[in-house]
Design an enzyme around this catalytic site. Structure first.
Site, mmCIF file in Angstrom:
data_model
loop_
_atom_site.group_PDB
_atom_site.id
_atom_site.type_symbol
_atom_site.label_atom_id
_atom_site.label_comp_id
_atom_site.label_asym_id
_atom_site.label_seq_id
_atom_site.Cartn_x
_atom_site.Cartn_y
_atom_site.Cartn_z
ATOM 1 N N LYS A 55 0.866 -1.193 0.033
ATOM 2 C CA LYS A 55 0.028 -0.077 0.148
ATOM 3 C C LYS A 55 0.864 1.310 0.120
ATOM 4 O O LYS A 55 0.318 2.260 -0.419
ATOM 5 C CB LYS A 55 -0.914 0.087 1.088
ATOM 6 C CG LYS A 55 -2.115 -0.959 1.217
ATOM 7 C CD LYS A 55 -3.328 -0.286 0.512
ATOM 8 C CE LYS A 55 -4.627 -1.225 0.631
ATOM 9 N NZ LYS A 55 -4.295 -2.757 0.929
ATOM 10 N N SER A 306 1.275 -9.748 -0.397
ATOM 11 C CA SER A 306 1.028 -8.270 -0.347
ATOM 12 C C SER A 306 0.983 -7.522 1.045
ATOM 13 O O SER A 306 1.129 -6.626 0.913
ATOM 14 C CB SER A 306 -0.633 -8.379 -0.648
ATOM 15 O OG SER A 306 -1.553 -9.050 -0.077
HETATM 16 C C1 LIG Z 1 -5.241 -3.624 0.825
HETATM 17 C C2 LIG Z 1 -4.615 -5.140 0.838
HETATM 18 C C3 LIG Z 1 -4.928 -5.975 -0.200
HETATM 19 C C4 LIG Z 1 -6.177 -5.615 -1.231
HETATM 20 O O1 LIG Z 1 -5.900 -4.579 -2.197
HETATM 21 P P1 LIG Z 1 -6.681 -3.885 -3.269
HETATM 22 O O2 LIG Z 1 -5.914 -2.757 -3.839
HETATM 23 O O3 LIG Z 1 -7.577 -3.249 -2.183
HETATM 24 O O4 LIG Z 1 -7.422 -4.811 -3.855
HETATM 25 C C5 LIG Z 1 -4.358 -7.338 -0.184
HETATM 26 N N1 LIG Z 1 -3.501 -7.593 0.735
HETATM 27 C C6 LIG Z 1 -3.004 -6.674 1.736
HETATM 28 C C7 LIG Z 1 -2.003 -7.042 2.701
HETATM 29 C C8 LIG Z 1 -3.494 -5.303 1.775
HETATM 30 O O5 LIG Z 1 -3.292 -4.435 2.666
#
Ligand SMILES: *Cc1c(COP(=O)(O)O)cnc(C)c1O
Length: 327
Positions: A55, A306
């Site tokens: 993010k 992510s």
């Molecule tokens: C926000 C987030 C997501 C999802 O991302 P989007 O862009 O909203 O689809 C996935 N994994 C983590 C760890 C996140 O913080």
């Protein structure tokens, strides 16, 4: 076409802004994971990104592209956690004041980190109040610019830089598995894949209980669902963004789901075998790979890990699989 509003050129521009500021996170491999998935897996470790999740890329890029006037007045964001931390950190690095609207049941680690980065926090109840409305009212009253978590061209462009780095590091892939909440990461990743590995199948992965993206993808229009319950707290969005959906529709090949149980098993695998702390939402893509349901033997698969932000007590509870671990 709506997708003309964000292109791979925007991802490249974001990459230049992030150069030397965001971490170029490592790509890790594991023979054990490969054996389990019967494939070659490349894990892009955004759990090791600044702020603990990808993010930071979108937040920094969005704030960097504001006007001087907007930056002087400050920004506001709503988030269950990782976007909040990212905006607070990106704001601090760029000298921009940040206000964050967070659910009052947000994980303590995420609340604490947001505070440490200097964000002013305003709490709301995610089951009874609308964060969008609270955010809009504060923005209006205080003259703040909203930095949305996913539905924004510069957020999409910033998030796309993670997949761009992955392709740069490992070359073309057969499949790219991406966690899906509101679709910022997935839309950005699809733009990068299309430019750098045109033959790659891009697949979004959601929690079973939060499959609004899968429903929308199949229906061909955005479907909204009630607030879902899953341990994947970063993917509890109720609909895909208006700027995200056309890109996803055009360039993503499928959207699949995994159970909370699979997320816990995957989290345990990363802890035990790869010494990586990955939060439940960060495990979505890997859980899909380890399920072997969406690929052919021997394929080269990119997996975006992510994020890695999780309260330690919660982490322990989930890994022990104790009563109430899966809600
Ligand atoms: C926000 C987030 C997501 C999802 O991302 P989007 O862009 O909203 O689809 C996935 N994994 C983590 C760890 C996140 O913080």
């Amino acid at each position: 076409m709506a997708d003309s509003s964000v292109t791979f050129a925007d991802v490249e521009a974001a990459a230049r802004r992030l150069e030397g500021i965001a971490h170029r996170t490592p790509v890790m491999t594991s023979r054990t994971a490969d054996a389990r998935a019967d494939a070659r897996l490349f894990f892009k470790c955004e759990n090791l990104q600044r702020g603990g999740a990808f993010k930071f890329r979108g937040a920094y890029n969005a704030i960097a592209t504001l006007t001087g006037d907007q930056r002087r007045h400050g920004v506001i964001a709503y988030s269950s956690g990782n976007h909040a931390q990212a905006v607070a950190l990106a704001g601090r690095l760029q000298g921009v004041a940040t206000t964050i609207v967070m659910p009052k049941d947000a994980p303590e680690a995420k609340v604490g980190a947001t505070r440490e980065y200097g964000g002013e926090i305003v709490f709301y109840d995610r089951y009874t109040e609308s964060r969008e409305e609270i955010c809009a009212a504060l923005a209006r009253d205080r003259g703040l610019t909203i930095v949305p978590p996913y539905d924004h061209p510069q957020i999409i462009a910033g998030q796309g830089t993670a997949a761009r780095e992955l392709f740069e590091a490992v070359g073309e892939l057969d499949i790219l598995l991406v966690s899906l909440g509101g679709g910022g990461l997935l839309a950005g990743s699809a733009l990068a894949a299309r430019a750098l590995s045109p033959g790659c199948r891009v697949i979004g992965v959601e929690p079973e209980a939060a499959n609004d993206g899968q429903q929308s993808f199949r229906a061909g229009h955005v479907i909204r669902i009630p607030v879902p319950r899953s341990i994947a707290d970063g993917a509890l969005t109720t609909y895909i963004g208006a700027s995200n959906f056309p890109i996803i529709r055009a360039w993503v090949h499928d959207i699949v789901t995994v159970s909370d149980r699979m997320l816990i098993d995957t989290m345990g695998f990363f802890a035990e075998r790869m010494k990586l702390v990955v939060e439940p939402t960060g495990c979505l893509g890997a859980a899909a790979a380890l399920s072997k349901r969406h690929h052919q033997p021997g394929q080269r698969i990119g997996v975006l890990l992510s994020g890695g932000n999780i309260d330690l007590p919660r982490y322990g509870e989930l890994l022990r699989g104790g009563a109430g671990a899966v809600t």
